[in-house]
Design a protein around this motif. Structure first.
Motif, mmCIF file in Angstrom:
data_model
loop_
_atom_site.group_PDB
_atom_site.id
_atom_site.type_symbol
_atom_site.label_atom_id
_atom_site.label_comp_id
_atom_site.label_asym_id
_atom_site.label_seq_id
_atom_site.Cartn_x
_atom_site.Cartn_y
_atom_site.Cartn_z
ATOM 1 N N LYS A 113 7.066 -5.958 -7.527
ATOM 2 C CA LYS A 113 5.732 -5.431 -7.801
ATOM 3 C C LYS A 113 4.734 -5.803 -6.717
ATOM 4 O O LYS A 113 3.867 -5.015 -6.345
ATOM 5 C CB LYS A 113 5.256 -5.940 -9.166
ATOM 6 C CG LYS A 113 3.975 -5.278 -9.651
ATOM 7 C CD LYS A 113 3.641 -5.742 -11.065
ATOM 8 C CE LYS A 113 2.382 -5.047 -11.576
ATOM 9 N NZ LYS A 113 2.059 -5.481 -12.964
ATOM 10 N N THR A 114 4.819 -7.002 -6.185
ATOM 11 C CA THR A 114 3.855 -7.475 -5.188
ATOM 12 C C THR A 114 4.174 -6.991 -3.775
ATOM 13 O O THR A 114 3.415 -7.248 -2.847
ATOM 14 C CB THR A 114 3.816 -9.019 -5.179
ATOM 15 O OG1 THR A 114 5.129 -9.517 -4.875
ATOM 16 C CG2 THR A 114 3.385 -9.549 -6.540
ATOM 17 N N GLN A 116 4.684 -3.750 -2.845
ATOM 18 C CA GLN A 116 4.313 -2.370 -2.571
ATOM 19 C C GLN A 116 3.331 -2.245 -1.410
ATOM 20 O O GLN A 116 3.359 -1.265 -0.662
ATOM 21 C CB GLN A 116 3.732 -1.725 -3.835
ATOM 22 C CG GLN A 116 4.721 -1.551 -4.977
ATOM 23 C CD GLN A 116 5.837 -0.572 -4.652
ATOM 24 O OE1 GLN A 116 5.759 0.176 -3.694
ATOM 25 N NE2 GLN A 116 6.898 -0.594 -5.448
ATOM 26 N N THR A 117 2.458 -3.229 -1.244
ATOM 27 C CA THR A 117 1.440 -3.163 -0.188
ATOM 28 C C THR A 117 1.824 -3.974 1.041
ATOM 29 O O THR A 117 1.032 -4.092 1.974
ATOM 30 C CB THR A 117 0.089 -3.669 -0.730
ATOM 31 O OG1 THR A 117 0.244 -5.010 -1.212
ATOM 32 C CG2 THR A 117 -0.397 -2.784 -1.872
ATOM 33 N N GLN A 118 3.032 -4.550 1.041
ATOM 34 C CA GLN A 118 3.460 -5.396 2.149
ATOM 35 C C GLN A 118 4.018 -4.551 3.302
ATOM 36 O O GLN A 118 4.296 -3.365 3.167
ATOM 37 C CB GLN A 118 4.518 -6.384 1.667
ATOM 38 C CG GLN A 118 4.036 -7.346 0.599
ATOM 39 C CD GLN A 118 3.018 -8.335 1.127
ATOM 40 O OE1 GLN A 118 3.069 -8.738 2.291
ATOM 41 N NE2 GLN A 118 2.083 -8.735 0.279
ATOM 42 N N LYS A 119 4.209 -5.209 4.434
ATOM 43 C CA LYS A 119 4.792 -4.551 5.587
ATOM 44 C C LYS A 119 6.273 -4.267 5.345
ATOM 45 O O LYS A 119 6.912 -4.907 4.508
ATOM 46 C CB LYS A 119 4.616 -5.432 6.823
ATOM 47 C CG LYS A 119 3.161 -5.639 7.228
ATOM 48 C CD LYS A 119 3.068 -6.519 8.471
ATOM 49 C CE LYS A 119 1.614 -6.705 8.899
ATOM 50 N NZ LYS A 119 1.484 -7.554 10.112
ATOM 51 N N LYS A 123 9.260 -5.968 2.757
ATOM 52 C CA LYS A 123 9.951 -5.212 1.717
ATOM 53 C C LYS A 123 11.461 -5.368 1.853
ATOM 54 O O LYS A 123 12.178 -5.541 0.855
ATOM 55 C CB LYS A 123 9.562 -3.734 1.800
ATOM 56 C CG LYS A 123 8.124 -3.450 1.409
ATOM 57 C CD LYS A 123 7.821 -1.961 1.487
ATOM 58 C CE LYS A 123 6.380 -1.678 1.067
ATOM 59 N NZ LYS A 123 6.039 -0.237 1.123
ATOM 60 N N GLY A 217 7.186 3.487 -6.338
ATOM 61 C CA GLY A 217 5.903 2.809 -6.225
ATOM 62 C C GLY A 217 5.008 3.428 -5.166
ATOM 63 O O GLY A 217 3.782 3.433 -5.300
ATOM 64 N N GLN A 218 5.635 3.950 -4.101
ATOM 65 C CA GLN A 218 4.862 4.594 -3.051
ATOM 66 C C GLN A 218 4.330 5.951 -3.512
ATOM 67 O O GLN A 218 3.171 6.296 -3.298
ATOM 68 C CB GLN A 218 5.732 4.781 -1.801
ATOM 69 C CG GLN A 218 4.972 5.321 -0.603
ATOM 70 C CD GLN A 218 5.842 5.370 0.629
ATOM 71 O OE1 GLN A 218 7.040 5.075 0.571
ATOM 72 N NE2 GLN A 218 5.270 5.735 1.770
ATOM 73 N N LYS A 219 5.204 6.709 -4.165
ATOM 74 C CA LYS A 219 4.814 7.988 -4.734
ATOM 75 C C LYS A 219 5.850 8.386 -5.772
ATOM 76 O O LYS A 219 7.047 8.426 -5.476
ATOM 77 C CB LYS A 219 4.717 9.067 -3.643
ATOM 78 C CG LYS A 219 4.021 10.333 -4.099
ATOM 79 C CD LYS A 219 3.807 11.298 -2.952
ATOM 80 C CE LYS A 219 3.045 12.531 -3.431
ATOM 81 N NZ LYS A 219 2.790 13.481 -2.307
#
Length: 277
Positions: A113-114, A116-119, A123, A217-219
């Protein structure tokens, strides 16, 4: 060593505690249910499905013993609707594949969950951690079963069917590493502990889960499209294999049982659809 009042231990000792009989026994017999109450229904699904699996295996186990008329045993269920659970018993495992896919998505979604916004590199590291965690979680018990198959099982059997267990021990002595890498379903024959083809498939399916979760999570449309594409490819491949070999759905098709096991039954591209659902 004390940090904030808590004693710390070296990493290797902490890892060794995963094999502790005392701590694992407490966890094994811990009765409090931490799972969402809405998911309690799956306990019933598991119970009914394992009963179905046992029923099918119990029926076909009679074919391994020296009967005078084993083929008559196969003719009885063909025209009896009440025996339908026997004739299609081979698909009972699909229920467990479906459950495994469902709970894998729940667990991996929480773990990633954490991220999704990482580089991208973070990931990838997160996905590799998911793989390592699952592999290590299954490793201790899997090793115990393999060692028992090699050294203990042959000591527990005797008589005309002893060769079945002895054959498992012989195979495991040379092919145990395939089980630990979860590639023991590659040929559908001469496997170490044959029934672990399920674990191989389940692990191979799990390799896709983190990437599907990240895509979703991205789309959302990306995740749905990935699942749909995999399902479509599986259906096409299954249709081609079944058509080329003229396989039947029924478990009673003994004439092609070996070919079915080798080319269809244990192959991940033929068993993945319930997991994807």
């Amino acid at each position: 060593y004390f940090v904030q009042g808590k004693k710390t231990i070296p990493a290797w000792q902490e890892w060794a505690l995963y094999f502790s009989v005392a701590s694992n026994s407490k966890s094994l017999f811990y009765s409090e249910n931490k799972m969402d109450k809405n998911l309690d229904i799956f306990h019933g699904v598991r119970f009914l499905t394992i009963g179905w699996v046992i029923l099918g295996h119990s029926f076909f186990s009679f074919l391994m013993i020296p009967l005078k008329n084993p083929l008559d045993l196969l003719e009885a269920p063909k025209n009896d609707f009440s025996m339908s659970f026997i004739t299609v018993a081979t698909v009972s495992v699909d229920v467990f594949f479906g459950l495994s896919g469902f709970f894998s998505i729940l667990g991996v979604t929480a773990a990633l969950k954490t991220l999704q916004t990482q580089k991208p590199l973070m990931k990838i590291i997160g996905v590799l951690k998911c793989y390592l965690h699952r592999w290590l979680r299954l490793l201790p018990l899997y090793l115990v079963i393999i060692l028992m198959a090699i050294y203990i099982f042959p000591l527990l059997v005797d008589g005309p069917l002893a060769y079945l267990t002895q054959g498992v021990a012989t195979t495991c002595k040379t092919k145990w590493w395939q089980n630990l890498l979860y590639i023991n379903n590659k040929d559908g024959e001469s496997e170490c502990i044959g029934w672990t083809w399920y674990l191989a498939n389940d692990m191979q399916f799990f390799l896709l889960v983190p990437w599907i979760v990240l895509l979703y999570g991205q789309k959302k449309s990306f995740g749905i499209a990935a699942v749909g594409f995999l399902a479509l490819v599986s259906v096409i491949v299954q249709a081609a294999i079944i058509s080329a070999n003229e396989f039947q759905v029924s478990s009673l098709d003994t004439e092609k049982s070996e070919a079915n096991m080798k080319w269809y039954y244990v192959k991940p591209w033929c068993r993945i659809n319930p997991y994807l659902i």
